[in-house]
Design a protein around this motif. Structure first.
Motif, PDB file in Angstrom:
ATOM      1  N   GLY A 191      -0.258   0.573  13.984  1.00 25.73           N
ATOM      2  CA  GLY A 191      -1.427   0.040  14.650  1.00 25.73           C
ATOM      3  C   GLY A 191      -2.361  -0.632  13.662  1.00 25.73           C
ATOM      4  O   GLY A 191      -1.971  -1.542  12.926  1.00 25.73           O
ATOM      5  N   CYS A 192      -3.604  -0.163  13.600  1.00 26.10           N
ATOM      6  CA  CYS A 192      -4.606  -0.760  12.727  1.00 26.10           C
ATOM      7  C   CYS A 192      -4.650  -0.135  11.347  1.00 26.10           C
ATOM      8  O   CYS A 192      -5.522  -0.449  10.537  1.00 26.10           O
ATOM      9  CB  CYS A 192      -5.990  -0.655  13.376  1.00 26.10           C
ATOM     10  SG  CYS A 192      -6.577   1.047  13.555  1.00 26.10           S
ATOM     11  N   VAL A 193      -3.694   0.764  11.039  1.00 29.64           N
ATOM     12  CA  VAL A 193      -3.691   1.499   9.774  1.00 29.64           C
ATOM     13  C   VAL A 193      -2.508   1.056   8.918  1.00 29.64           C
ATOM     14  O   VAL A 193      -1.378   0.910   9.418  1.00 29.64           O
ATOM     15  CB  VAL A 193      -3.608   3.022  10.013  1.00 29.64           C
ATOM     16  CG1 VAL A 193      -3.602   3.780   8.684  1.00 29.64           C
ATOM     17  CG2 VAL A 193      -4.768   3.489  10.885  1.00 29.64           C
ATOM     18  N   ARG A 194      -2.783   0.835   7.641  1.00 32.93           N
ATOM     19  CA  ARG A 194      -1.721   0.492   6.696  1.00 32.93           C
ATOM     20  C   ARG A 194      -1.945   1.295   5.412  1.00 32.93           C
ATOM     21  O   ARG A 194      -3.077   1.423   4.940  1.00 32.93           O
ATOM     22  CB  ARG A 194      -1.737  -1.010   6.391  1.00 32.93           C
ATOM     23  CG  ARG A 194      -0.614  -1.455   5.465  1.00 32.93           C
ATOM     24  CD  ARG A 194      -0.521  -2.962   5.396  1.00 32.93           C
ATOM     25  NE  ARG A 194      -1.737  -3.583   4.896  1.00 32.93           N
ATOM     26  CZ  ARG A 194      -1.848  -4.891   4.652  1.00 32.93           C
ATOM     27  NH1 ARG A 194      -0.845  -5.697   4.899  1.00 32.93           N
ATOM     28  NH2 ARG A 194      -2.985  -5.382   4.195  1.00 32.93           N
ATOM     29  N   TYR A 195      -0.860   1.830   4.855  1.00 32.05           N
ATOM     30  CA  TYR A 195      -0.965   2.665   3.659  1.00 32.05           C
ATOM     31  C   TYR A 195       0.095   2.229   2.653  1.00 32.05           C
ATOM     32  O   TYR A 195       1.218   1.871   3.024  1.00 32.05           O
ATOM     33  CB  TYR A 195      -0.758   4.141   4.010  1.00 32.05           C
ATOM     34  CG  TYR A 195      -0.764   5.044   2.792  1.00 32.05           C
ATOM     35  CD1 TYR A 195      -1.961   5.355   2.145  1.00 32.05           C
ATOM     36  CD2 TYR A 195       0.422   5.547   2.274  1.00 32.05           C
ATOM     37  CE1 TYR A 195      -1.967   6.160   1.020  1.00 32.05           C
ATOM     38  CE2 TYR A 195       0.420   6.353   1.150  1.00 32.05           C
ATOM     39  CZ  TYR A 195      -0.779   6.653   0.523  1.00 32.05           C
ATOM     40  OH  TYR A 195      -0.777   7.439  -0.601  1.00 32.05           O
ATOM     41  N   ALA A 196      -0.274   2.279   1.374  1.00 27.75           N
ATOM     42  CA  ALA A 196       0.683   1.937   0.312  1.00 27.75           C
ATOM     43  C   ALA A 196       0.559   2.927  -0.840  1.00 27.75           C
ATOM     44  O   ALA A 196      -0.556   3.306  -1.235  1.00 27.75           O
ATOM     45  CB  ALA A 196       0.435   0.518  -0.196  1.00 27.75           C
ATOM     46  N   PHE A 197       1.692   3.348  -1.353  1.00 24.38           N
ATOM     47  CA  PHE A 197       1.776   4.171  -2.562  1.00 24.38           C
ATOM     48  C   PHE A 197       2.630   3.416  -3.572  1.00 24.38           C
ATOM     49  O   PHE A 197       3.715   2.930  -3.244  1.00 24.38           O
ATOM     50  CB  PHE A 197       2.416   5.529  -2.266  1.00 24.38           C
ATOM     51  CG  PHE A 197       2.937   6.233  -3.489  1.00 24.38           C
ATOM     52  CD1 PHE A 197       2.064   6.825  -4.390  1.00 24.38           C
ATOM     53  CD2 PHE A 197       4.302   6.279  -3.765  1.00 24.38           C
ATOM     54  CE1 PHE A 197       2.533   7.456  -5.531  1.00 24.38           C
ATOM     55  CE2 PHE A 197       4.779   6.913  -4.900  1.00 24.38           C
ATOM     56  CZ  PHE A 197       3.896   7.506  -5.785  1.00 24.38           C
ATOM     57  N   ILE A 198       2.119   3.312  -4.786  1.00 25.09           N
ATOM     58  CA  ILE A 198       2.827   2.599  -5.852  1.00 25.09           C
ATOM     59  C   ILE A 198       2.819   3.464  -7.095  1.00 25.09           C
ATOM     60  O   ILE A 198       1.778   4.010  -7.479  1.00 25.09           O
ATOM     61  CB  ILE A 198       2.144   1.251  -6.164  1.00 25.09           C
ATOM     62  CG1 ILE A 198       2.142   0.345  -4.931  1.00 25.09           C
ATOM     63  CG2 ILE A 198       2.828   0.548  -7.344  1.00 25.09           C
ATOM     64  CD1 ILE A 198       1.164  -0.813  -5.027  1.00 25.09           C
ATOM     65  N   HIS A 199       3.964   3.605  -7.703  1.00 23.40           N
ATOM     66  CA  HIS A 199       4.028   4.225  -9.035  1.00 23.40           C
ATOM     67  C   HIS A 199       4.756   3.247  -9.944  1.00 23.40           C
ATOM     68  O   HIS A 199       5.904   2.886  -9.697  1.00 23.40           O
ATOM     69  CB  HIS A 199       4.756   5.570  -9.015  1.00 23.40           C
ATOM     70  CG  HIS A 199       4.599   6.326 -10.295  1.00 23.40           C
ATOM     71  ND1 HIS A 199       5.352   6.058 -11.417  1.00 23.40           N
ATOM     72  CD2 HIS A 199       3.748   7.322 -10.651  1.00 23.40           C
ATOM     73  CE1 HIS A 199       4.985   6.872 -12.396  1.00 23.40           C
ATOM     74  NE2 HIS A 199       4.006   7.654 -11.966  1.00 23.40           N
ATOM     75  N   GLY A 200       4.043   2.777 -10.976  1.00 28.55           N
ATOM     76  CA  GLY A 200       4.592   1.730 -11.822  1.00 28.55           C
ATOM     77  C   GLY A 200       4.634   2.103 -13.285  1.00 28.55           C
ATOM     78  O   GLY A 200       3.879   2.967 -13.756  1.00 28.55           O
TER      79      GLY A 200
END
Length: 550
Positions: free
Chosen positions: A258-267
Motif C-alpha cells: 500500500g502506502c508503506v515501503r521499507y528497505a534494508f541494506i547491508h553494504g
C-alpha cells in the motif's frame, strides 16, 4: 549466509511473470521524466527518494502516464513515446520491436528510433539483452588554476541484463577507458578518482564494474551484488546516500504494501588508506573491513506527502556484525549494546505536493546529538539539513522548470572520533558532496522543449570552513573534513565556517542532444570563482561528449 541468500532467490524464481525484475540504473533519464510528471500532478506522489527502481515498477508508472496522455505537452508526449520504446518489453512484450545488430536487420534501421542491442533473446522463460557501451570525451580548463589544460577519454564496455522465469533478474556491466592528455586535470573528476587503477596505481587506464542478482519474491525483493544507490531528496546532491562514492557491494531487502515501503541494506565499504585509531596495535589495517547497515521506511500520506525515516551505522570489523544484519532492530540501540564504538546516524526527509506544478522537499540528518548541550556550540551536536522547491512550467511556459535549494552541513558531520568509521567509502563521501562545515545555495532552470533535447543553466554558491593544515598536519580542526573526526585536544566547541574560509561561486550550462535513439551528444561549460586564504582564482571548464549504447 551469502550462499543461503542466493539459493533462496533461485528457489523462488519459478513463478511466472511478464515484468522485468532487473533495475533501471540511477543515471537513466527516465527518472527525471517521472519526477517532472509527479510535480505536474500527472503521477501523484511519484516517489524517487529511493532509486534505482525495477524496470517493472518504472513501466507501471509509464502506463499511468499513458492514461493521461491528453494532459501532456508535446515534448512530454515525445518523451513518453521514447520511454515506451525503451520499456516495450515490460509494457507489451508482444509489441516489442527491438533491433539486434546480428539479427540481419536493414542497415537503415540502425538510424531509427527502435531500441537497439548487440544481441537480444526472449522466450517464455528468460530474456537476455546485450549492449555495447562507448563514448568519446574531451575536457578543457583554463584560468588561474589550470593553464590551458586538456584531457581526452575513450571508454568502451558491455552491459548484459535480463530476467529468468519472471522472478530472478540479473545485471552485469563493465567499462574500461583510456586517458590521453593532462592526468592531474583529469583527476579533478571525482568519479575518475574512485578508480584505484587510475588514481592510486597511476595507470592511464580506468575501469568500473557493476553486477547483481535481484529476486522478486512476491511480497518483497532480495538483491545481492554491486550497484549505485540514491536515498533522500535534493537536486544538487542527496544528504543521506548519493552516487559520489564507488558502487557499493551489498545485500538489499525491500518490501512495499500500500502506502508503506521499507528497505534494508547491508553494504561493504572501502577502508580509508591510513592507520586507524582504535585498532589493536598488532592488528594490521588490511585485516579489518568496513561496513554500513541502513534502514529506511517511506510513507505516502494524504495524497500530498511522502515522508521517510532512515537510520544507518558505519562500523569496522573483521567480519559483519550479526546485530547489524537484523533488518528490524533499532540500530542506535544495537550500537550502544555493542560498546558505543561505531558511527550511527538517523534522519528524516519529506516531499510535499501542495498544488499541481509545485513540490517542496527537505531533509534532516542527525549524525550525533546531546540535547542537554543544545545551543552551546558543542562540537558533538552534528546536524545536516537541506530544503528547496521544484516549480514546473515556470511563468506558464511549458517544459521549463525551476529547482532551488539550500544545504547546510555542520562541523564534524559524516566524520567520527575513530578513524575508519567515517561515513565514507575510501576517501569518498557516501552522502552530500559538500564537506562538513559547509553550506550551498543552488538555483537551476531546466528546459525540455523537444524529446531529443534538454538543457539547463544554473548558479551555485558555497562556503566551506576548511581545517587549517601546515606541513601536512591539521593544526586547527574546524570539523571541515569528513576523514578527520574530533580528536583529543581539539576544542569543545565548533563554530560554523571557522577555519580557513573558502567561498566558491559557479555558473553552469549543460545541454544534451539525442538525434537518434541511443546516440547522445552532450556539452557543458562552467565558470568558477573561488576565494580562499591563498588568494582568488577564476577558471573556465568545458566538456564535450559523444555516447553510444547499442
Amino acid at each position: 549466509m551469502t550462499r543461503r541468500l542466493v539459493v533462496a532467490a533461485i528457489l523462488f524464481a519459478t513463478a511466472s511473470s511478464t515484468a522485468q525484475v532487473e533495475n533501471v540504473p540511477v543515471s537513466n533519464q527516465v527518472y527525471e521524466f517521472i519526477d517532472r510528471l509527479g510535480v505536474r500532478g500527472i503521477l501523484p506522489l511519484a516517489n524517487l527518494t529511493v532509486i534505482p527502481m525495477s524496470r517493472g515498477s518504472v513501466a507501471e508508472l509509464l502506463r499511468k502516464a499513458e492514461e493521461k496522455r491528453a494532459e501532456l505537452s508535446g515534448a512530454e508526449a515525445g518523451y513518453l513515446d521514447k520511454f515506451n520504446i525503451e520499456f516495450a518489453r515490460e509494457l507489451d512484450a508482444a509489441g516489442e520491436k527491438a533491433l539486434g545488430i546480428f539479427d540481419g536487420e536493414p542497415v537503415g534501421d540502425f538510424f531509427s528510433e527502435r531500441e537497439k542491442y548487440l544481441y537480444h533473446y526472449s522466450d517464455s522463460s528468460a530474456t537476455l539483452y546485450l549492449e555495447f557501451l562507448g563514448s568519446l570525451e574531451a575536457r578543457m580548463g583554463d584560468g588561474d588554476s589550470w593553464d590551458a589544460a586538456g584531457s581526452y577519454f575513450e571508454t568502451h564496455g558491455f552491459r548484459a541484463r535480463g530476467t529468468i522465469k519472471g522472478r530472478l533478474g540479473y545485471f552485469a556491466q563493465v567499462t574500461n577507458g583510456t586517458l590521453y592528455g593532462d592526468r592531474e586535470f583529469a583527476l579533478s573528476d571525482p568519479r575518475l578518482r574512485t578508480s584505484v587503477k587510475f588514481n592510486e596505481l597511476n595507470s592511464p587506464y580506468f575501469d568500473f564494474a557493476e553486477a547483481y542478482l535481484r529476486a522478486d519474491l512476491s511480497w518483497f525483493n532480495l538483491e545481492l551484488g554491486r550497484e549505485f544507490l540514491k536515498l533522500g531528496t535534493g537536486y544538487s546532491d542527496r544528504l543521506f546516500l548519493s552516487d559520489n562514492a564507488p558502487a557499493m557491494d551489498l545485500v538489499k531487502l525491500d518490501a512495499s504494501y500500500g502506502c508503506v515501503r521499507y528497505a534494508f541494506i547491508h553494504g561493504s565499504l572501502i577502508m580509508e588508506p591510513a592507520w586507524y585509531e582504535g585498532l589493536a596495535p598488532d592488528d594490521p589495517s588490511w585485516q579489518v573491513n568496513k561496513y554500513v547497515a541502513i534502514h529506511r521506511l517511506d510513507l505516502a500520506l494524504f495524497g500530498l506527502l511522502n515522508v521517510a525515516f532512515f537510520e544507518a551505522v558505519v562500523y569496522d570489523r573483521t567480519s559483519p556484525e550479526l546485530a547489524y544484519l537484523n533488518p528490524l532492530i533499532f540500530l542506535k540501540s544495537a550500537e550502544h549494546s555493542l560498546g558505543d564504538r561505531d558511527n550511527t546516524m538517523l534522519g528524516f526527509d519529506l516531499e510535499l505536493f501542495p498544488f499541481a506544478g509545485y513540490k517542496l522537499f527537505g531533509g534532516l540528518l542527525v549524525d550525533d546529538v546531546d540535547f542537554s548541550k543544545m545551543g552551546t556550540g558543542w562540537w558533538g551536536n552534528q546536524f545536516a539539513w537541506q530544503g528547496g522547491g521544484y516549480l514546473s512550467n515556470v511563468a506558464g511556459i511549458d517544459d521549463i522548470d525551476l529547482h532551488a535549494e539550500y544545504a547546510r552541513i555542520e562541523p564534524y558531520v559524516y566524520s567520527h572520533r575513530i578513524t575508519g568509521n567515517a561515513f565514507t567509502s575510501g576517501e569518498f563521501g557516501l552522502g552530500h558532496n559538500l564537506q562538513p562545515n559547509s553550506d550551498e545555495w543552488l538555483a537551476r532552470i531546466v528546459a525540455r522543449p523537444w524529446a531529443s533535447f534538454r538543457g539547463s543553466i544554473g548558479v551555485r554558491s558555497n562556503r566551506h570552513g576548511a581545517n587549517v593544515v601546515e606541513d601536512g598536519a591539521v593544526v586547527f580542526n574546524a570539523g571541515g573534513d569528513r576523514l578527520v573526526g574530533h580528536r583529543d585536544g581539539d576544542g569543545d566547541t565548533a563554530d560554523f565556517l571557522a577555519g580557513d574560509l573558502i567561498e566558491t561561486k559557479y555558473i553552469e550550462l549543460r545541454a544534451w542532444y539525442e538525434p537518434v535513439n541511443e546516440l547522445v551528444f552532450s556539452g557543458a561549460y562552467e565558470y568558477r570563482w573561488q576565494s580562499s586564504p591563498g588568494g582568488t582564482a577564476v577558471d573556465h571548464f568545458f566538456g564535450l561528449r559523444a555516447m553510444l549504447e547499442f
